[in-house]
Design a protein around this motif. Structure first.
Motif, PDB file in Angstrom:
ATOM      1  N   ARG A  83       0.829  -1.214   0.000  1.00  0.00           N
ATOM      2  CA  ARG A  83       0.000   0.000   0.000  1.00  0.00           C
ATOM      3  C   ARG A  83       0.862   1.262   0.000  1.00  0.00           C
ATOM      4  NH1 ARG A  83      -3.346  -0.352   5.299  1.00  0.00           N
ATOM      5  NH2 ARG A  83      -1.219  -0.702   6.029  1.00  0.00           N
ATOM      6  N   CYS A 163      -7.996   5.654   2.583  1.00  0.00           N
ATOM      7  CA  CYS A 163      -8.415   4.603   3.523  1.00  0.00           C
ATOM      8  C   CYS A 163      -9.857   4.799   3.966  1.00  0.00           C
ATOM      9  CB  CYS A 163      -7.515   4.607   4.760  1.00  0.00           C
ATOM     10  SG  CYS A 163      -5.796   4.145   4.476  1.00  0.00           S
ATOM     11  N   VAL A 228      -8.189   5.146  10.834  1.00  0.00           N
ATOM     12  CA  VAL A 228      -8.124   4.261   9.666  1.00  0.00           C
ATOM     13  C   VAL A 228      -7.138   3.122   9.939  1.00  0.00           C
ATOM     14  CG1 VAL A 228      -8.626   6.165   8.078  1.00  0.00           C
ATOM     15  CG2 VAL A 228      -6.239   5.583   8.595  1.00  0.00           C
TER      16      VAL A 228
END
Length: 358
Positions: A83, A163, A228
């Protein structure tokens, strides 16, 4: 995975480590291999790659004792770290044992045609990032450029914006801080560690008091969808500056510990940068974040996050002394004491925002 006719004994961790220390064990035949041991893993560095082998350990927040668990968390490490980095995490490869009892690294763990090989462990394969490209190196060596922090924060802000909000309620968010404060206090006051622990209970109570008296600061972050699934361990040694920003080594073994306020993670990064010698790190990081987002967190909350993170890092540092190989190393006691000093400083800063001098 090939099936077996009858159970066979596991290959000891020591045998796997011995195999992976040998340059001839790797497909690209490096000139040398550097082995680094951590609490949870062994990392083997060649000229071009890094291979991580998870230890079959069971700790407070993780259980890697089974082959299936290690495979799962290797794949989680790959998924989560991709990510925030591109082209660094290359794949999960098998460590196999053939019928002659020889170990192999297999990019295709099915083995060769006609030859039975069974998987005895899994490795995360990464592209090796040179030490001189990392943020901690740049700070220690005076090589940090004016725009580097802004580039890092832009990269992170874009990630956080992508996110989804975490599924957590406000009271549960505050309760997690309280549990960690209680746990860390129990660690830090143990006489065997030899820390100046007289101030620890008072510091911890001041952090608890803020969670109670200023609960709206924390609740508002949850209600606004700010919490998140982030990185979970955002330290300078995990940030690569060149040729483009890549952030590695996220906390892959606990989804709960990755549920964070982005401001908490950025405040933690600033704390660690300051500890390494970047005196104005908090100002640099927060100014950069304000420049790329509309988020305007209360500074009392920012300072609380930094004091809390410093307290937790003190507990992590001193627990190195639980292992025999670290006991002669006084650096862990000094580091824990440094973190405690920082925790007190940031808690005072947080309280000064709440109750400014008359």
């Amino acid at each position: 995975m090939p099936s077996t006719v009858s159970p066979r004994p596991d290959v000891p961790l020591a045998a796997k480590v011995a195999f992976l220390r040998q340059p001839g064990s790797f497909p690209d035949r490096p000139q040398r291999v550097e082995a680094i041991e951590t609490h949870m893993s062994w990392v083997f560095l060649t000229e071009r790659h890094a291979y991580k082998l998870k230890k079959p350990v069971c700790m407070e927040f993780l259980d890697f004792r089974t082959l299936a668990a290690r495979q799962f968390y290797c794949n989680e490490e790959l998924r989560l770290n991709r990510r925030l980095s591109t082209g660094v995490y290359l794949g999960v490869v098998g460590l196999t044992l053939d019928a002659r009892g020889q170990l192999h690294i297999e990019h295709d763990p099915g083995g060769l045609p006609g030859e039975e090989r069974r998987i005895v462990d899994w490795l995360v394969q990464m592209r090796r990032l040179p030490a001189q490209w990392m943020l901690d190196y740049a700070i220690r060596n005076g090589a940090l450029r004016d725009d580097d922090i802004r580039r890092v924060v832009r990269h992170l802000a874009a990630f956080y914006a992508s996110c989804k909000p975490a599924s957590i309620d406000a009271s549960g968010y505050r309760a997690a801080f309280l549990r960690e404060i209680d746990r860390t206090q129990r660690i830090l006051v143990q006489p065997a560690y030899g820390l100046p622990s007289d101030a620890v209970p008072g510091l911890c109570e001041r952090q608890r008091a803020m969670l109670r008296s200023r609960h709206e600061l924390f609740d508002s972050r949850v209600l606004a969808g700010k919490v998140v699934e982030g990185h979970g361990d955002l330290r300078p040694e995990h940030v690569c500056l060149q040729p483009k920003i890549a952030i590695i080594d996220c906390l892959d073994f606990s989804a709960a510990l990755r549920m964070v306020d982005p401001v908490d993670e950025l405040a933690y990064l600033a704390l660690e940068c300051e500890r390494l010698g970047l005196a104005d790190a908090s100002v640099l990081v927060l100014d950069a974040y304000r420049g790329v987002s509309t988020d305007r967190p209360d500074m009392a909350l920012v300072y609380f996050y930094q004091g809390f993170r410093a307290l937790v890092r003190a507990g992590i540092a001193i627990r190195h002394l639980d292992e025999e190989r670290y006991r002669p190393m006084d650096k862990w006691r000094r580091r824990a004491a440094d973190y405690l000093q920082m925790a007190g400083k940031f808690q005072c800063a947080s309280e000064s925002v709440i109750e400014p001098p008359a």
